[in-house]
Design a protein around this motif. Structure first.
Motif, PDB file in Angstrom:
ATOM      1  N   PRO A  85     -17.461  13.801  10.157  1.00  0.00           N
ATOM      2  CA  PRO A  85     -18.156  13.146  11.278  1.00  0.00           C
ATOM      3  C   PRO A  85     -19.291  12.234  10.802  1.00  0.00           C
ATOM      4  CG  PRO A  85     -17.871  15.499  11.670  1.00  0.00           C
ATOM      5  CD  PRO A  85     -17.498  15.263  10.253  1.00  0.00           C
ATOM      6  N   GLY A  86     -19.391  11.089  11.425  1.00  0.00           N
ATOM      7  CA  GLY A  86     -20.543  10.226  11.224  1.00  0.00           C
ATOM      8  C   GLY A  86     -20.475   9.251  10.075  1.00  0.00           C
ATOM      9  N   ARG A  87     -19.410   9.264   9.273  1.00  0.00           N
ATOM     10  CA  ARG A  87     -19.411   8.339   8.141  1.00  0.00           C
ATOM     11  C   ARG A  87     -18.153   7.464   8.037  1.00  0.00           C
ATOM     12  NH1 ARG A  87     -15.684  10.038   4.817  1.00  0.00           N
ATOM     13  NH2 ARG A  87     -15.483  12.189   4.065  1.00  0.00           N
ATOM     14  N   GLY A  88     -17.225   7.575   8.938  1.00  0.00           N
ATOM     15  CA  GLY A  88     -16.048   6.733   8.881  1.00  0.00           C
ATOM     16  C   GLY A  88     -15.098   7.142   7.760  1.00  0.00           C
ATOM     17  N   LEU A  89     -14.124   6.295   7.501  1.00  0.00           N
ATOM     18  CA  LEU A  89     -13.093   6.561   6.500  1.00  0.00           C
ATOM     19  C   LEU A  89     -13.636   6.266   5.104  1.00  0.00           C
ATOM     20  CD1 LEU A  89     -10.047   7.236   6.018  1.00  0.00           C
ATOM     21  CD2 LEU A  89      -9.612   4.777   6.187  1.00  0.00           C
ATOM     22  N   ARG A  90     -13.500   7.228   4.197  1.00  0.00           N
ATOM     23  CA  ARG A  90     -14.013   7.075   2.835  1.00  0.00           C
ATOM     24  C   ARG A  90     -12.844   7.080   1.851  1.00  0.00           C
ATOM     25  NH1 ARG A  90     -18.602   8.193  -0.645  1.00  0.00           N
ATOM     26  NH2 ARG A  90     -18.028   9.485  -2.454  1.00  0.00           N
ATOM     27  N   ILE A  91     -12.634   5.964   1.160  1.00  0.00           N
ATOM     28  CA  ILE A  91     -11.613   5.887   0.130  1.00  0.00           C
ATOM     29  C   ILE A  91     -12.312   5.770  -1.223  1.00  0.00           C
ATOM     30  CG2 ILE A  91      -9.911   4.857   1.681  1.00  0.00           C
ATOM     31  CD1 ILE A  91     -10.469   2.150   0.332  1.00  0.00           C
ATOM     32  N   GLY A  92     -11.560   6.027  -2.295  1.00  0.00           N
ATOM     33  CA  GLY A  92     -12.187   5.988  -3.607  1.00  0.00           C
ATOM     34  C   GLY A  92     -11.202   5.724  -4.717  1.00  0.00           C
ATOM     35  N   TYR A  93     -11.769   5.446  -5.883  1.00  0.00           N
ATOM     36  CA  TYR A  93     -10.981   5.158  -7.084  1.00  0.00           C
ATOM     37  C   TYR A  93     -11.642   5.843  -8.268  1.00  0.00           C
ATOM     38  CZ  TYR A  93      -9.406   2.616 -11.238  1.00  0.00           C
ATOM     39  OH  TYR A  93      -8.914   2.302 -12.480  1.00  0.00           O
ATOM     40  N   VAL A  94     -10.826   6.392  -9.182  1.00  0.00           N
ATOM     41  CA  VAL A  94     -11.305   6.957 -10.437  1.00  0.00           C
ATOM     42  C   VAL A  94     -10.485   6.360 -11.561  1.00  0.00           C
ATOM     43  CG1 VAL A  94     -11.602   9.044 -11.822  1.00  0.00           C
ATOM     44  CG2 VAL A  94     -12.012   9.122  -9.353  1.00  0.00           C
ATOM     45  N   GLY A  95     -11.152   5.793 -12.564  1.00  0.00           N
ATOM     46  CA  GLY A  95     -10.405   5.263 -13.700  1.00  0.00           C
ATOM     47  C   GLY A  95     -11.146   4.146 -14.394  1.00  0.00           C
ATOM     48  N   ARG A  96     -10.457   3.511 -15.316  1.00  0.00           N
ATOM     49  CA  ARG A  96     -11.017   2.396 -16.058  1.00  0.00           C
ATOM     50  C   ARG A  96     -11.174   1.194 -15.139  1.00  0.00           C
ATOM     51  NH1 ARG A  96      -7.447   0.513 -20.065  1.00  0.00           N
ATOM     52  NH2 ARG A  96      -9.192  -0.558 -21.050  1.00  0.00           N
ATOM     53  N   LEU A  97     -12.263   0.473 -15.314  1.00  0.00           N
ATOM     54  CA  LEU A  97     -12.513  -0.719 -14.513  1.00  0.00           C
ATOM     55  C   LEU A  97     -11.985  -1.925 -15.269  1.00  0.00           C
ATOM     56  CD1 LEU A  97     -16.087   0.078 -13.145  1.00  0.00           C
ATOM     57  CD2 LEU A  97     -13.837   0.795 -12.303  1.00  0.00           C
ATOM     58  N   VAL A  98     -10.699  -2.189 -15.060  1.00  0.00           N
ATOM     59  CA  VAL A  98     -10.020  -3.337 -15.647  1.00  0.00           C
ATOM     60  C   VAL A  98      -9.308  -4.076 -14.521  1.00  0.00           C
ATOM     61  CG1 VAL A  98      -9.744  -2.315 -17.950  1.00  0.00           C
ATOM     62  CG2 VAL A  98      -7.997  -1.905 -16.202  1.00  0.00           C
ATOM     63  N   GLU A  99      -9.072  -5.347 -14.732  1.00  0.00           N
ATOM     64  CA  GLU A  99      -8.510  -6.183 -13.665  1.00  0.00           C
ATOM     65  C   GLU A  99      -7.149  -5.682 -13.201  1.00  0.00           C
ATOM     66  OE1 GLU A  99      -7.735 -10.961 -12.793  1.00  0.00           O
ATOM     67  OE2 GLU A  99      -8.447 -10.257 -14.754  1.00  0.00           O
ATOM     68  N   GLU A 100      -6.364  -5.112 -14.127  1.00  0.00           N
ATOM     69  CA  GLU A 100      -5.008  -4.696 -13.780  1.00  0.00           C
ATOM     70  C   GLU A 100      -4.957  -3.557 -12.771  1.00  0.00           C
ATOM     71  OE1 GLU A 100      -4.998  -6.532 -17.856  1.00  0.00           O
ATOM     72  OE2 GLU A 100      -6.224  -5.070 -16.780  1.00  0.00           O
ATOM     73  N   LEU A 158      -4.848   3.768  -5.922  1.00  0.00           N
ATOM     74  CA  LEU A 158      -4.450   3.316  -7.260  1.00  0.00           C
ATOM     75  C   LEU A 158      -3.519   2.131  -7.054  1.00  0.00           C
ATOM     76  CD1 LEU A 158      -4.664   3.696 -10.296  1.00  0.00           C
ATOM     77  CD2 LEU A 158      -2.667   5.200 -10.185  1.00  0.00           C
ATOM     78  N   LEU A 159      -4.076   0.918  -7.170  1.00  0.00           N
ATOM     79  CA  LEU A 159      -3.372  -0.313  -6.787  1.00  0.00           C
ATOM     80  C   LEU A 159      -2.988  -1.143  -8.001  1.00  0.00           C
ATOM     81  CD1 LEU A 159      -5.805  -1.279  -3.877  1.00  0.00           C
ATOM     82  CD2 LEU A 159      -3.694   0.068  -3.733  1.00  0.00           C
ATOM     83  N   THR A 160      -2.475  -0.484  -9.036  1.00  0.00           N
ATOM     84  CA  THR A 160      -2.169  -1.153 -10.303  1.00  0.00           C
ATOM     85  C   THR A 160      -1.267  -2.363 -10.101  1.00  0.00           C
ATOM     86  OG1 THR A 160      -2.341   0.981 -11.410  1.00  0.00           O
ATOM     87  CG2 THR A 160      -1.295  -0.816 -12.637  1.00  0.00           C
ATOM     88  N   ARG A 161      -1.630  -3.466 -10.764  1.00  0.00           N
ATOM     89  CA  ARG A 161      -0.833  -4.686 -10.753  1.00  0.00           C
ATOM     90  C   ARG A 161       0.047  -4.730 -12.007  1.00  0.00           C
ATOM     91  NH1 ARG A 161      -5.859  -8.895 -10.003  1.00  0.00           N
ATOM     92  NH2 ARG A 161      -6.237  -8.659  -7.746  1.00  0.00           N
ATOM     93  N   THR A 162       1.322  -4.979 -11.834  1.00  0.00           N
ATOM     94  CA  THR A 162       2.230  -5.101 -12.974  1.00  0.00           C
ATOM     95  C   THR A 162       2.080  -6.475 -13.618  1.00  0.00           C
ATOM     96  OG1 THR A 162       3.817  -3.585 -11.960  1.00  0.00           O
ATOM     97  CG2 THR A 162       4.636  -5.021 -13.710  1.00  0.00           C
ATOM     98  N   THR A 163       1.940  -6.489 -14.951  1.00  0.00           N
ATOM     99  CA  THR A 163       1.876  -7.731 -15.713  1.00  0.00           C
ATOM    100  C   THR A 163       2.872  -7.637 -16.854  1.00  0.00           C
ATOM    101  OG1 THR A 163       0.202  -7.011 -17.323  1.00  0.00           O
ATOM    102  CG2 THR A 163      -0.598  -7.818 -15.187  1.00  0.00           C
TER     103      THR A 163
END
Length: 388
Positions: free
Chosen positions: A196-211, A278-283
Motif C-alpha cells: 500500500p502507498g507506493r505503487g508498482l515496484r520493479i527492479g534489476y540485479v546485475g552488471r550495468l552494461v548496455e546489453e 531482465l531485458l537482455t538485448r541479443t547482439t
C-alpha cells in the motif's frame, strides 16, 4: 559400470571457488552412497575486476582440492588460458571414473583434462550459445575436446546446437543453475499484490552494461501512466550513462541505484520488488545464456519480466512474462496492466516459486550431474570392453 559400485567423480570448476556461489551445487551429493565427489578449484580467481580467494577445503563429506593455477589473467582470453600444474598428480591419486568439467571446451584446462584423463570418461558442462569461429588455438582445442567428450550437460538448446555444429555427436542432457533456497526464500512475503502507498515496484540485479536493456526500461518508465518505480542493484561501465539518462527523462525521483551486496542483501532486495526485469538485448557477441537472477527472484516468490533474448523465456517459464527485445512500449503496456490487475503478480509469483522448486534446486542440478556421469561411465566401460 555397475550402478551398485560407487562412482568416483573429479569435478574441475573455477565457479566453485567460493561456497556462496558455485560450490553449493555439490552439497546435495554429500552423504550419498553412490558417488564420491572430488572438487578441484583455483586457489585464487580473477573475475570482473575482483580477486576471489578460495574458501578453505574443509567442506564436510566432500574432498575439495584447492590448487594454484597458471595464466589466471593473461590477455583478452584470460578466463580460458588457465590450467592446474598439479592436475596430473590429483588424477593419479583419485583415479576417477569420470572427470567433469564446468568449463567451456576451448579452455586450456579442458585440453589439459582431456590429455591427462586416462581411463576416466569425460563430462562437459557448456553455456556458450553463440556459434562463432574462435582464434587459434582455441578452435582446435574445442574440436579436440568435443571429440573426446562422452556426455554433454547443456544449459540451453542453443548451447547444444553450438557443440553439435563443432562436431560433438554424443548424448546431451539439460542442466540448469541451482538456487540457494536457504538464502532466497519467501520469508516475509507480501499478502497484498502491491504494498500500500507506493505503487508498482520493479527492479534489476546485475552488471550495468548496455546489453542488459536497462535503457529500454527507462524509456518504458517515461511512458507508463501508472505509478511505477525502478530499483537497480549492481555496478558496471554503463552506470554513468544510465544515471545521465535518468536525469534527462526526469525520472530521478522514480529510479534508484545501489551497489553490489552479499547474497543475503540481494535476497532482501529482490523480496522488496513486485516484479524483477531482465531485458537482455541479443547482439553478435551477447545472447543470454541463463539469467541466474531469474531463479533467485522466483525463489523469493517474485515474478520476472524477461525479454525474448537467449534462454530467458525458457528459464522464466510460467513464473512471469516475456516481451520482445528492445521494446519499451511493450514493457510500458505490461506495467500499466499489472498496476491495474495486481492479482496477476501474486499468481505469477506462486508459479515462479513452483518453477524453481521443480527445475532449479541444487538437488535437481546434483541429480542431473550424477545421472550424466553415470551414463558416461557406463558407456565408456562398455566401449572399452568391446575394443579389441
Amino acid at each position: 559400470m555397475s550402478s551398485s559400485r560407487r562412482l568416483t567423480v573429479l569435478s574441475i570448476a573455477h565457479s566453485a571457488v567460493s561456497r556462496d556461489a558455485g560450490r553449493l551445487r555439490y552439497y546435495p551429493l554429500v552423504g550419498r552412497d553412490d558417488v564420491d565427489m572430488h572438487l578441484v578449484v583455483p586457489a585464487t580467481w580473477y573475475q570482473f575486476g575482483r580477486t576471489i580467494i578460495a574458501d578453505p577445503s574443509d567442506d564436510p563429506g566432500m574432498t575439495v582440492h584447492v590448487m594454484p593455477i597458471r595464466l589466471p589473467r593473461a590477455g583478452p582470453m584470460s578466463w580460458y588460458l588457465h590450467f592446474y600444474p598439479g592436475l596430473r598428480r590429483i588424477i593419479r591419486e583419485v583415479d576417477p571414473d569420470v572427470i567433469h568439467l564446468w568449463e567451456e571446451p576451448w579452455g586450456v584446462v579442458a585440453m589439459q583434462a582431456r590429455v591427462l584423463k586416462g581411463r576416466a570418461a569425460m563430462v562437459l558442462e557448456v553455456d556458450q550459445n553463440i556459434l562463432k569461429r574462435l582464434p587459434p588455438p582455441f578452435e582446435f582445442i574445442r574440436k579436440d575436446v568435443l571429440r573426446n567428450t562422452d556426455h554433454i550437460l547443456s544449459r540451453s538448446p542453443e548451447a547444444t546446437a553450438v557443440v553439435r555444429a563443432r562436431g560433438y555427436a554424443g548424448p546431451v542432457s539439460p542442466i540448469g543453475y541451482g538456487v540457494d533456497l536457504a538464502t532466497f526464500n519467501q520469508t516475509g512475503a507480501r499478502q497484498a499484490p502491491i504494498a500500500p502507498g507506493r505503487g508498482l515496484r520493479i527492479g534489476y540485479v546485475g552488471r550495468l552494461v548496455e546489453e542488459k536493456g536497462l535503457d529500454d526500461a527507462l524509456d518504458a518508465m517515461k511512458r507508463v501512466t501508472a505509478a511505477v518505480t525502478l530499483a537497480i542493484m549492481g555496478e558496471g561501465p554503463h552506470e554513468g550513462a544510465l544515471k545521465q539518462r535518468v536525469a534527462e527523462l526526469g525520472l530521478t525521483d522514480r529510479v534508484t541505484f545501489q551497489g553490489w551486496g552479499k547474497p543475503a542483501d540481494v535476497a532482501t532486495f529482490l523480496s522488496s520488488l513486485d516484479a524483477m526485469i531482465l531485458l537482455t538485448r541479443t547482439t553478435s557477441a551477447v545472447r543470454e545464456q541463463f539469467g541466474r537472477v531469474i531463479v533467485e527472484s522466483q525463489a523469493c516468490g517474485v515474478p520476472v519480466i524477461g525479454s525474448t533474448g537467449g534462454a530467458i523465456p525458457d528459464v522464466v517459464g510460467k513464473g512471469g512474462w516475456t516481451i520482445p527485445e528492445r521494446d519499451p512500449d511493450a514493457l510500458a503496456t505490461l506495467l500499466d496492466r499489472l498496476a491495474a490487475e495486481p492479482q496477476q503478480l501474486l499468481d505469477r509469483g506462486a508459479a515462479a516459486r513452483d518453477n524453481v522448486l521443480t527445475r532449479f534446486t541444487y538437488e535437481v542440478v546434483a541429480n542431473a550431474l550424477v545421472s550424466a556421469c553415470q551414463q558416461a561411465a557406463d558407456a565408456k566401460q562398455g566401449a572399452d570392453r568391446r575394443r579389441p
